[in-house]
Design a protein around this motif. Sequence first.
Motif, mmCIF file in Angstrom:
data_model
loop_
_atom_site.group_PDB
_atom_site.id
_atom_site.type_symbol
_atom_site.label_atom_id
_atom_site.label_comp_id
_atom_site.label_asym_id
_atom_site.label_seq_id
_atom_site.Cartn_x
_atom_site.Cartn_y
_atom_site.Cartn_z
ATOM 1 N N ALA A 225 -2.593 3.021 6.036
ATOM 2 C CA ALA A 225 -3.563 4.122 6.037
ATOM 3 C C ALA A 225 -4.819 3.745 6.814
ATOM 4 C CB ALA A 225 -3.927 4.511 4.594
ATOM 5 N N GLU A 226 -5.299 2.494 6.624
ATOM 6 C CA GLU A 226 -6.482 2.053 7.353
ATOM 7 C C GLU A 226 -6.222 1.986 8.853
ATOM 8 O OE1 GLU A 226 -7.667 -1.621 5.639
ATOM 9 O OE2 GLU A 226 -8.649 -0.702 3.903
ATOM 10 N N ALA B 24 13.090 -1.862 -6.894
ATOM 11 C CA ALA B 24 11.660 -1.594 -6.636
ATOM 12 C C ALA B 24 11.010 -2.817 -6.032
ATOM 13 C CB ALA B 24 10.961 -1.200 -7.935
ATOM 14 N N GLU B 25 10.072 -2.596 -5.091
ATOM 15 C CA GLU B 25 9.304 -3.680 -4.511
ATOM 16 C C GLU B 25 8.171 -4.070 -5.454
ATOM 17 O OE1 GLU B 25 9.891 -5.292 -1.888
ATOM 18 O OE2 GLU B 25 11.194 -4.089 -0.606
ATOM 19 N N ASP B 26 7.603 -5.262 -5.223
ATOM 20 C CA ASP B 26 6.440 -5.699 -5.984
ATOM 21 C C ASP B 26 5.300 -4.712 -5.702
ATOM 22 O OD1 ASP B 26 4.172 -6.868 -7.012
ATOM 23 O OD2 ASP B 26 4.527 -8.837 -6.142
ATOM 24 N N PRO B 27 4.712 -4.067 -6.719
ATOM 25 C CA PRO B 27 3.674 -3.046 -6.486
ATOM 26 C C PRO B 27 2.489 -3.563 -5.658
ATOM 27 C CG PRO B 27 4.382 -3.017 -8.763
ATOM 28 C CD PRO B 27 5.032 -4.218 -8.138
ATOM 29 N N ARG B 28 2.066 -4.828 -5.885
ATOM 30 C CA ARG B 28 0.921 -5.346 -5.133
ATOM 31 C C ARG B 28 1.239 -5.381 -3.634
ATOM 32 N NH1 ARG B 28 -3.469 -8.252 -6.426
ATOM 33 N NH2 ARG B 28 -2.743 -8.467 -8.595
ATOM 34 N N THR B 29 2.433 -5.866 -3.314
ATOM 35 C CA THR B 29 2.809 -5.969 -1.911
ATOM 36 C C THR B 29 2.985 -4.597 -1.277
ATOM 37 O OG1 THR B 29 3.925 -8.068 -2.342
ATOM 38 C CG2 THR B 29 4.514 -6.896 -0.311
ATOM 39 N N SER B 30 3.687 -3.710 -1.999
ATOM 40 C CA SER B 30 3.996 -2.409 -1.416
ATOM 41 C C SER B 30 2.762 -1.525 -1.281
ATOM 42 C CB SER B 30 5.072 -1.698 -2.254
ATOM 43 O OG SER B 30 4.633 -1.583 -3.607
ATOM 44 N N VAL B 31 1.916 -1.505 -2.317
ATOM 45 C CA VAL B 31 0.714 -0.674 -2.258
ATOM 46 C C VAL B 31 -0.268 -1.221 -1.219
ATOM 47 C CG1 VAL B 31 -1.295 0.140 -3.557
ATOM 48 C CG2 VAL B 31 0.970 0.181 -4.610
ATOM 49 N N THR B 32 -0.389 -2.562 -1.166
ATOM 50 C CA THR B 32 -1.255 -3.154 -0.139
ATOM 51 C C THR B 32 -0.789 -2.760 1.245
ATOM 52 O OG1 THR B 32 -1.802 -5.038 -1.571
ATOM 53 C CG2 THR B 32 -2.142 -5.320 0.802
ATOM 54 N N ARG B 33 0.526 -2.762 1.439
ATOM 55 C CA ARG B 33 1.069 -2.372 2.732
ATOM 56 C C ARG B 33 0.735 -0.907 3.034
ATOM 57 N NH1 ARG B 33 5.828 -4.444 2.166
ATOM 58 N NH2 ARG B 33 6.752 -2.580 1.226
ATOM 59 N N LEU B 34 0.826 -0.041 2.015
ATOM 60 C CA LEU B 34 0.477 1.365 2.209
ATOM 61 C C LEU B 34 -0.990 1.527 2.606
ATOM 62 C CD1 LEU B 34 2.263 3.269 -0.696
ATOM 63 C CD2 LEU B 34 2.685 3.516 1.741
ATOM 64 N N LEU B 35 -1.869 0.775 1.927
ATOM 65 C CA LEU B 35 -3.292 0.856 2.259
ATOM 66 C C LEU B 35 -3.558 0.349 3.666
ATOM 67 C CD1 LEU B 35 -4.874 -0.332 -1.120
ATOM 68 C CD2 LEU B 35 -4.808 1.992 -0.210
ATOM 69 N N ASP B 36 -2.886 -0.731 4.060
ATOM 70 C CA ASP B 36 -3.060 -1.249 5.415
ATOM 71 C C ASP B 36 -2.631 -0.212 6.453
ATOM 72 O OD1 ASP B 36 -4.019 -3.612 4.426
ATOM 73 O OD2 ASP B 36 -2.117 -4.693 4.599
#
Length: 294
Positions: free
Chosen positions: A45-46, A31-43
């Motif tokens: 999406a934006e 699993a990736e670091d949740p902060r890094t992976s979720v931030t990447r997902l939000l970026d």
Amino acid sequence: MGWPPARAEAAIDVLESLRLARRGADGVVRAEDPRTSVTRLLDDAEADLDRRRRELAGLRGSLETFVGDYRRGVRRTRPQVPPWERLTPGEVVPVVEHLMRTTDGPLLQVAGAERSGPGRADEIRRRRAEAAASGRVLRTIYPASVQEASATRDVVQERAAAGELQRFLPAAGAPVEFLVFGRTAVLLDEGDGPESDHLLLRPAALVEAFVTLFEGLWRRARPLGPEDAAQDARLLELLSLGYKDEAVARQLGLGLRTVRRRIAALMDEHGVHTRFQLGLSVAARRGPADDGRR
């Protein structure tokens, strides 16, 4: 987790596609670091939203072009209405009757002193009476000479009794005779006598020009006589004191519709938009000295 291998593989594929997990060379899924992976997902999406906004902005800009093209096409394909239409004496009466029946707004007329013409036709007289009874504003400017002959004087008095607002210009009156139907059309007399042709004008700019001309002539013209001027002065005084239309009508001995038509004309003359403003305007013009005398 008690899953069959196929389900686990499908779930891992989803996590990998979202870059929330990755499979190492050794085949181990980490699993990736949740902060890094979720931030990447939000970026991501934006970025996708920004791309959609740019697409929509482009479509909106194109819409203005499409609308402009559409309107130009409509103007080119619609039937062209001539700026004016000539009417013979035999055609005038049915046209006037039709316009009086199908338009709204004030009827503004600059009349002549002729003893015959379309305005004397029974159907037109009936339509004018119906318009006045319905509350439509009728304002007419006459030459002072109409008072010199009984035939024309009787017509003027008949129209006044029906509720027409009237003013007079000295001598021969205005140099041109016309009738404005709200903001729809103008009927212009060519001025060669009672049996002359008329021009029917429909372009909005021409109609507005004749409305402006009428208002200028109306300001120059005078009311029917001293009694009418005194009555208008009394009407304004009652308004400035806060009287309602019904009370004004009782005080002056006039019909309610006649009072309201006169108020509408006085509002135009004083350049105000409400009865309250009209009353304030009169009170301001009267001044404190006049108030003290009362």
